[in-house]
Design an enzyme around this catalytic site. Structure first.
Site: not given
Length: 505
Positions: A45, A219
């Site tokens: 990420d 998320e």
């Protein structure tokens, strides 16, 4: 001849990228040439996206010890233009208290945190500290433009004693004169909202959930306000990454458009109205830049179904192209539009242009002028109704037994990317496939379809009808698979522009 050809050296220019010396750090066959990837090791990420004092900062989930997920630390790179990145030493490292999971970064210009000294404006990172049985929110600060970081001695700043509680996204909300945090309870598929005056003490103000979300977890939330194109009003956009259940399979992203009152977000979407940020297989965990007037997002170019197994070395993982986000009022209410940021334009050159109606002539022109390439942007416009029936599109990175097919099917009213024969696909059964997105006839512009197709050494990112639909996918073709082939009827215009490598030779 219906052909406009600019620059006979085009084919040579395309081959020049693949001619980089193979002993350089960024020259591997699958190394992205204009997407960010770390020189070595694992990344996932993007984190802490922020602009400060002339630099775009990219922090990212990074394993300093290997090429698979683990030992999560914030990697760090800076850029003046979102493309030419300088990789710096890792910023915030795991320690005895836990790994450093995803989060965000702000420029505390008012020094609300009190971390600033001698007039130096602090950068403050807000991140999830991960232990096996607990996730909590921590902060750290930097007084040297992100080069070194000090973890706050009062951490954690929020701890719910939960195993899964992560991914804080923070911004300054001027109407309430508060910092706002969105953060998720992943397994409950719920976003929580907090406010703070100093980034240290936080009060919960609201929460958001949706009965329509697919998959198993939420998320990486991102909440931001965006002006509506052609209007004096603005709307709020909420990004949510989902661990499974996307149209292409595996991990991906949803979005909601609605309103935020400083305490909670409320979606405009009616039940059953599910919107996806990207319909490809490899777009996840995108968040947006703080401290910029434009709304710019960046995502992870991968999918959790096979992320640890993609055939790259000595790195594993890359970022998507940065996208400018806009909201328009369309036939289906408020809609998201995404386009690659304008900073990519100086990287492009050596145009091949074609105007006409005969697809065979187009393919002959490509062959006769020896047009080949591995890093470029291809733009096409075609009639998608009336005489145009069946499939139309283009095969890219075409070679012996290899091709990635990008097309539009009028009968199904969908655009698609087929990578079943795109190159190396056998490393995980979930990788090969044909991935599609709906594109209704009423969404066509005067009956036409336009596509911008960004091709790099190991990816294709497709933007359809000015970013109404996007499809992002990894591919792993042989280096010499560089051909093109158009198929179907209805083409009106084609442009191919080389994109130069952003890495030093």
């Amino acid at each position: 001849m219906n052909l406009l050809f600019i620059g006979l050296a085009f084919g040579l220019a395309f081959h020049a990228v693949s001619g980089l010396a193979q002993d350089t750090a960024y020259s591997q066959p699958y190394r992205p040439q204009y997407h960010f990837s770390p020189r070595i090791n694992w990344t996932n990420d993007p984190n802490g996206l922020v602009y400060h004092d002339g630099e775009y900062h990219l922090f990212y989930q990074y394993n300093p010890k290997g090429i698979r997920w683990g030992h999560m630390t914030w990697g760090h790179a800076v850029s003046p233009d979102l493309f030419h990145w300088k990789e710096l030493p890792p910023a915030i490292a795991e320690d005895e208290k836990g790994m450093i999971f995803s989060g965000s970064c702000v420029v505390d210009t008012k020094n609300t945190s009190g971390f600033g000294k001698n007039g130096v404006v602090p950068m403050v990172a807000i991140y999830t500290n991960h232990r096996e049985t607990n996730q909590s929110q921590h902060i750290a600060y930097s007084l040297d433009k992100g080069r070194t970081w000090t973890k706050y001695e009062g951490n954690p700043v929020i701890d719910l004693n939960q195993k899964d509680f992560r991914d804080p996204s923070v911004f300054w909300h001027e109407p309430s004169r508060r910092w706002i945090m969105s953060v998720v309870l992943p397994t409950e598929k719920k976003a929580l909202f907090y406010s703070s005056t100093n980034l240290k003490q936080w009060n919960k103000t609201g929460e958001f959930a949706s009965a329509d979300t697919p998959g198993n977890i939420w998320e990486c939330p991102a909440l931001l306000e965006i002006p509506v194109v052609g209007s004096k009003r603005s709307k709020w956009l909420l990004f949510i990454s989902i661990g499974a259940g996307t149209p292409a399979g595996g991990s991906g992203m949803q979005y909601y458009i609605g309103d935020f009152d400083g305490k909670a977000f409320r979606s405009d979407f009616k039940q059953g109205d599910v919107r996806f940020v990207d319909y490809g297989k490899d777009y996840y965990a995108a968040i947006t830049y703080n401290n910029t007037p434009r709304k710019i997002s960046l995502g992870w170019l991968n999918n959790w179904q096979y992320a640890n197994d993609i055939p790259t070395n000595p790195f594993r993982g890359a970022m998507t192209l940065p996208r400018e986000l806009k909201i328009v009022r369309g036939k289906n209410g408020y809609e998201l539009r995404q386009q690659v940021v304008k900073e990519i334009r100086p990287l492009t050159s050596d145009s091949f242009q074609w105007r006409g109606m005969d697809t065979r002539e187009l393919n002959r022109s490509l062959d006769s002028n020896r047009i080949k390439g591995e890093t470029y942007v291809l733009t096409l416009e075609a009639e998608a109704t009336g005489a145009a029936v069946g499939d139309l599109g283009v095969k890219v990175r075409k070679g012996t037994g290899e091709e990635t097919v990008i097309g539009y099917n009028a009968a199904r009213q969908e655009v698609y990317v087929d990578r079943t024969r795109s190159g190396k696909t056998d490393f995980k059964k979930e990788f090969p496939g044909r991935f599609s997105a709906p594109l209704k006839r009423e969404d066509l512009a005067n009956g036409r379809i336009n596509m911008q197709i960004f091709v790099d050494r190991s990816s294709v990112e497709v933007f359809v009808n000015d970013g109404l639909v996007t499809l992002t996918n990894l591919i792993f073709p042989k280096p010499d698979s560089q051909g093109f082939e158009f198929f179907g009827d209805g083409f009106r215009a084609v442009t191919i522009r080389n994109i130069e490598s952003v890495w030093p030779e």
